[in-house]
Enzyme design. Structure first.
Site, PDB file in Angstrom:
ATOM      1  N   LYS A  73       0.854  -1.189   0.000  1.00  0.00           N
ATOM      2  CA  LYS A  73       0.000   0.000   0.000  1.00  0.00           C
ATOM      3  C   LYS A  73       0.884   1.230   0.000  1.00  0.00           C
ATOM      4  CE  LYS A  73      -2.826   2.671   3.275  1.00  0.00           C
ATOM      5  NZ  LYS A  73      -3.442   2.682   4.609  1.00  0.00           N
TER       6      LYS A  73
ATOM      7  N   GLU B 190      -7.188  12.161  14.303  1.00  0.00           N
ATOM      8  CA  GLU B 190      -6.345  11.008  14.611  1.00  0.00           C
ATOM      9  C   GLU B 190      -5.259  11.321  15.637  1.00  0.00           C
ATOM     10  OE1 GLU B 190      -3.905   7.452  12.290  1.00  0.00           O
ATOM     11  OE2 GLU B 190      -4.936   9.020  11.152  1.00  0.00           O
TER      12      GLU B 190
ATOM     13  N   GLU C 212      -6.780  -3.509   5.545  1.00  0.00           N
ATOM     14  CA  GLU C 212      -5.975  -2.280   5.559  1.00  0.00           C
ATOM     15  C   GLU C 212      -5.914  -1.703   6.974  1.00  0.00           C
ATOM     16  OE1 GLU C 212      -6.234   2.344   3.916  1.00  0.00           O
ATOM     17  OE2 GLU C 212      -7.629   0.825   3.167  1.00  0.00           O
TER      18      GLU C 212
ATOM     19  N   GLU D 115     -12.177  10.703  -3.613  1.00  0.00           N
ATOM     20  CA  GLU D 115     -11.960  10.711  -2.162  1.00  0.00           C
ATOM     21  C   GLU D 115     -11.122  11.913  -1.739  1.00  0.00           C
ATOM     22  OE1 GLU D 115      -9.870   8.006   1.321  1.00  0.00           O
ATOM     23  OE2 GLU D 115     -10.831   6.979  -0.363  1.00  0.00           O
TER      24      GLU D 115
END
Length: 428
Positions: free
Chosen positions: A188, A233, A277, A413
């Site tokens: 990724k 986050e 993921e 996105e």
């Protein structure tokens, strides 16, 4: 002679907790979540933070802050000598900590305090401290407060927006990344894109913070040297021997319709690819923190964090650090960048970013937060952020690209994520 030599920090309690966001003006530093955190006014010193492998950031900063003599009648994380930082995404680039002249803090138990950091004989006067504390009372709450703080004549009225890279060209980079991933270069990679907004008047960080607080009240609000945002986050928090992290990986849009949003959230929770993921990110954070800990727990199942027009898959971790207790800066250095903002494996993903992204991220997705002389601190991932430089503002958004990613979907996105900060900057 160190940059902090001769400074004296004095911390004393406050009778009540002020509104830290209301106290924060354009040149001030801020790190706050749900009313808990710190605001820094003025500059007593700036100290370099060595980063990269074997650079011992925690020891270096503790030594610098440790030269500041302290008188502290509160003795909580965030009291005494404190520094604010917003580090570059590139962990090979050194960072810097801003040591404010005045720090106002609020703890999770409601305790409030004020700290002055200055050379003897140059401490702020009581009248100056009172005037700063009174900022919180100058104009009500909510929209009324924002109207009182920010006159319409001071706000930009025209906006020129341009992408930092042509969207079609960026989609070609995503397609190239998927080819590389299918060839086994990595599992990724996170590719970001950015836009620049040019305004007719200076964008004010305090005005952006006011908007972000209304839109994202539970996020980590921050402002350090023009780097402003509301991150969902938590990278890592150290309070004494306690350590916490709240990593996120996996994103879906929100529509405004509760039933549609519930279906989208359920798709995040049930998608094998998204769960895999997410699991990779949680495992990396867990395995990185575990050697520092006597124990480390995590939530049994991920949960949804909904913010404005997107929702994220998240998992909380909490544990106890072993002796000798690591500085929060050492934990930051070990964790950054997580797979959520870099990719995996880390080195291979960062190599792909350097080859394909075509972008200087600056401090986007880098660590942002604060640290005290004891090594306590709270640091977020610097996403949902903007770099404000007068009439020029840059905002960025990244997406996790895997072997079967579709470039147009990834572009969509990024547009949804960019819209979040655009709404805080462009306010006709």
């Amino acid at each position: 002679m160190t940059l902090t030599a001769g400074l004296f920090a004095r911390t004393r309690p406050l009778a009540s907790a002020p509104d830290l966001v209301a106290v924060c003006e354009d040149a001030d530093a801020l790190f706050v979540s749900n009313g808990i955190g710190l605001v820094g006014i003025g500059i007593a010193a700036r100290i370099p933070v060595p980063r990269g492998a074997q650079r011992n950031a925690g020891a270096s900063v503790s030594a610098a802050l440790g030269t500041i003599e302290v008188s502290d009648s509160v003795v909580l994380p965030g009291t005494g000598a404190v520094g604010f930082g917003a580090f570059p995404f590139d962990s090979e680039l050194d960072g810097e900590l801003l040591i404010p002249r005045i720090v106002i803090g609020c703890g999770p138990d409601g305790t409030a305090w004020i700290t002055t950091i200055a050379l003897p004989g140059d401490e702020p006067s009581e009248s100056e401290l009172t005037a700063i504390l009174n900022r919180a009372d100058r104009a009500g709450t909510g929209f009324a407060r924002d109207a009182g703080l920010h006159a319409s004549s001071d706000s930009p009225s025209s906006f020129d927006i341009r992408p930092l890279r042509d969207p079609d060209d960026w989609c070609n980079a995503v397609a190239e990344a998927t080819d590389r991933l299918r060839s086994g270069n990595a599992q990724k990679v996170v590719l970001a894109r950015g836009i620049e907004i040019v305004t007719d008047q200076t964008v004010r960080p305090s005005e952006v913070l006011s908007h972000l607080r209304r839109s994202f009240p539970g996020s980590h609000l921050f402002s350090v040297d023009g780097f402003v945002g509301a991150s969902p986050e938590l990278l890592v928090e150290r309070s004494g021997q306690s350590v916490r992290a709240h990593p996120m990986a996996g994103t879906a849009p929100r529509s405004g319709d509760p039933e549609t949003d519930a279906r989208l959230a359920e798709s995040l929770l049930t998608s094998k690819n998204t769960r895999d993921e997410h699991r990779h990110t949680i495992d990396m954070v867990h395995d990185t923190l575990l050697p520092w800990c006597s124990y480390l727990d995590e939530e049994a199942e991920p949960s949804i964090v909904a913010v404005a027009n997107v929702q994220h898959l998240s998992t909380r971790l909490e544990g106890q650090l072993s002796d000798p207790v690591a500085s929060v800066l050492d934990l930051v250095g070990a964790l950054h960048p997580t797979p959520a903002v870099g990719g995996m494996p880390r080195d291979a993903a960062l190599k792909l970013i350097a080859e394909l992204e075509g972008l200087d991220r600056g401090r986007f997705a880098g660590p942002v937060g604060w640290v005290d002389a004891e090594g306590n601190g709270t640091w977020a991932v610097g996403i949902r952020s903007a770099q404000i430089d007068g009439t020029r503002t840059r905002i960025y958004a990244g997406v996790g690209v895997v072997a079967d990613s579709q470039p147009e979907q990834e572009l969509a996105e990024t547009r949804a994520k960019l819209q979040t900060m655009l709404g805080a900057i462009i306010r006709p």
